[in-house]
Design an enzyme around this catalytic site. Structure first.
Site, mmCIF file in Angstrom:
data_model
loop_
_atom_site.group_PDB
_atom_site.id
_atom_site.type_symbol
_atom_site.label_atom_id
_atom_site.label_comp_id
_atom_site.label_asym_id
_atom_site.label_seq_id
_atom_site.Cartn_x
_atom_site.Cartn_y
_atom_site.Cartn_z
ATOM 1 N N ASP A 159 0.957 -1.304 0.072
ATOM 2 C CA ASP A 159 -0.244 -0.111 0.130
ATOM 3 C C ASP A 159 1.105 0.945 0.105
ATOM 4 O OD1 ASP A 159 -1.733 -1.873 -0.267
ATOM 5 O OD2 ASP A 159 -3.456 -1.325 2.277
ATOM 6 N N GLU A 192 -5.164 -0.574 -1.743
ATOM 7 C CA GLU A 192 -6.712 -1.049 -0.669
ATOM 8 C C GLU A 192 -7.167 0.489 -1.492
ATOM 9 O OE1 GLU A 192 -6.169 -0.347 3.447
ATOM 10 O OE2 GLU A 192 -8.008 -0.462 3.491
ATOM 11 N N LYS A 213 -7.302 -4.911 -2.941
ATOM 12 C CA LYS A 213 -7.665 -5.379 -2.053
ATOM 13 C C LYS A 213 -8.179 -4.793 -1.549
ATOM 14 C CE LYS A 213 -3.455 -4.172 1.081
ATOM 15 N NZ LYS A 213 -4.220 -3.340 2.328
ATOM 16 N N LYS A 263 -7.588 -4.899 5.229
ATOM 17 C CA LYS A 263 -6.609 -4.456 5.652
ATOM 18 C C LYS A 263 -5.152 -5.961 4.896
ATOM 19 C CE LYS A 263 -8.391 -0.690 6.919
ATOM 20 N NZ LYS A 263 -8.348 0.340 6.139
ATOM 21 N N VAL A 287 3.387 -0.346 4.443
ATOM 22 C CA VAL A 287 2.457 1.082 5.061
ATOM 23 C C VAL A 287 1.329 0.496 5.423
ATOM 24 C CG1 VAL A 287 3.801 3.221 4.798
ATOM 25 C CG2 VAL A 287 1.941 2.565 3.975
ATOM 26 N N THR A 288 0.718 0.461 6.841
ATOM 27 C CA THR A 288 1.099 0.910 8.169
ATOM 28 C C THR A 288 1.543 -0.599 8.540
ATOM 29 O OG1 THR A 288 -1.166 1.376 8.525
ATOM 30 C CG2 THR A 288 0.491 3.406 7.737
ATOM 31 N N CYS A 314 -2.169 -2.422 7.776
ATOM 32 C CA CYS A 314 -2.099 -3.400 6.455
ATOM 33 C C CYS A 314 -0.408 -4.200 6.883
ATOM 34 C CB CYS A 314 -1.966 -2.348 5.162
ATOM 35 S SG CYS A 314 -3.934 -1.816 5.579
ATOM 36 N N GLN A 319 7.783 -13.918 22.025
ATOM 37 C CA GLN A 319 7.027 -15.689 21.823
ATOM 38 C C GLN A 319 7.835 -16.163 20.725
ATOM 39 O OE1 GLN A 319 3.546 -16.413 22.956
ATOM 40 N NE2 GLN A 319 3.167 -13.963 22.133
#
Ligand code: TIU
Length: 231
Positions: A24, A72, A129, A132, A157-158, A162, A202
């Protein structure tokens, strides 16, 4: 196979199975008067990624790595725009309203275009798209699997919207994502930093985080035999 310095641990990059995915980088997010600004954001916060992304894109093209762009946006008739998404804009500057770069976040309008400095080449797929995430309601999954791509170098971005949504979608589909911290940005720097921490936390719950400068050596053009030096 080159090993890239990354968090939470080094990443084994397979350049033949990797694609650069640029999310995007549209005028609607990076220039005044577009969707990002209509949501109340300072678009200037995002422009720092343009120069590094130009370097990375040039290197990926020179190497022959697959490059995929996303945008987007919505159909001109807004038939793919959920009422819930429409309602969250500012009155007078909602998706489909007319702004300085045409109708906000509508396909085919000037503001919907990817910025000139990162314009896609004709052979690089552009994924349009409505959401997001780049996998929702698109053929991105098909394109990646058809090309045998299993690793994604993710930029654009961002970071927390997204980029993160796409990385989470990709991770659940079995793709290994490396998010390039200096080629992604947020209107809110603390969200950028936190999003990157979450991705690599994680043991790499959503993927890896690396600097684009650590990727560049792997994208040096393949060495060609030098005739004058052969016996
Ligand atoms: N608002 C915001 O941060 N981002 C978006 O709405 N779209 C993308 O991130 N591309």
């Amino acid at each position: 196979m080159p090993t890239i310095a990354a968090l939470p641990q080094a990443f084994a990059l397979d350049t033949a199975k990797a694609a650069l995915l640029i999310i995007d980088m549209q005028r609607d997010f990076l220039e005044p008067g577009g969707f990002g600004a209509a949501l109340g954001n300072d678009v200037g916060q995002l422009r720092c990624v343009i120069a590094p992304l130009q370097v990375l894109l040039h290197a990926a093209r020179g190497f022959g790595m697959a490059v995929i762009h996303t945008r987007e946006g919505h159909r001109p008739d807004l038939a793919d725009l959920p009422a819930s998404k429409l309602a969250r804009g500012r009155p007078g500057a909602r998706i489909g309203d007319t702004g300085p770069m045409g109708r906000i976040l509508v396909r085919g309008e000037p503001g919907h275009a990817i910025i000139d400095k990162l314009a896609p080449r004709a052979d690089e797929p552009v994924i349009d798209k409505p959401g997001k995430g780049a996998f929702f309601a698109t053929d991105l999954d098909d394109i990646l699997r058809t090309r045998g791509i299993t690793q994604l170098l993710v930029a654009g971005v961002t970071t927390e919207v997204c980029v993160s949504t796409t990385v989470r979608e990709a991770n659940d589909r079995g793709f290994d994502c490396v998010v390039l911290e200096d080629c992604t940005a947020s209107y809110t720097p603390e969200f950028h930093a936190l999003s990157l921490r979450v991705i690599a936390a994680q043991g790499g719950i959503f993927g890896w985080v690396a600097r684009f400068t650590d990727i560049l050596p792997s994208l040096a053009p393949p060495l060609r035999p030098n005739r004058s030096s052969t016996p």
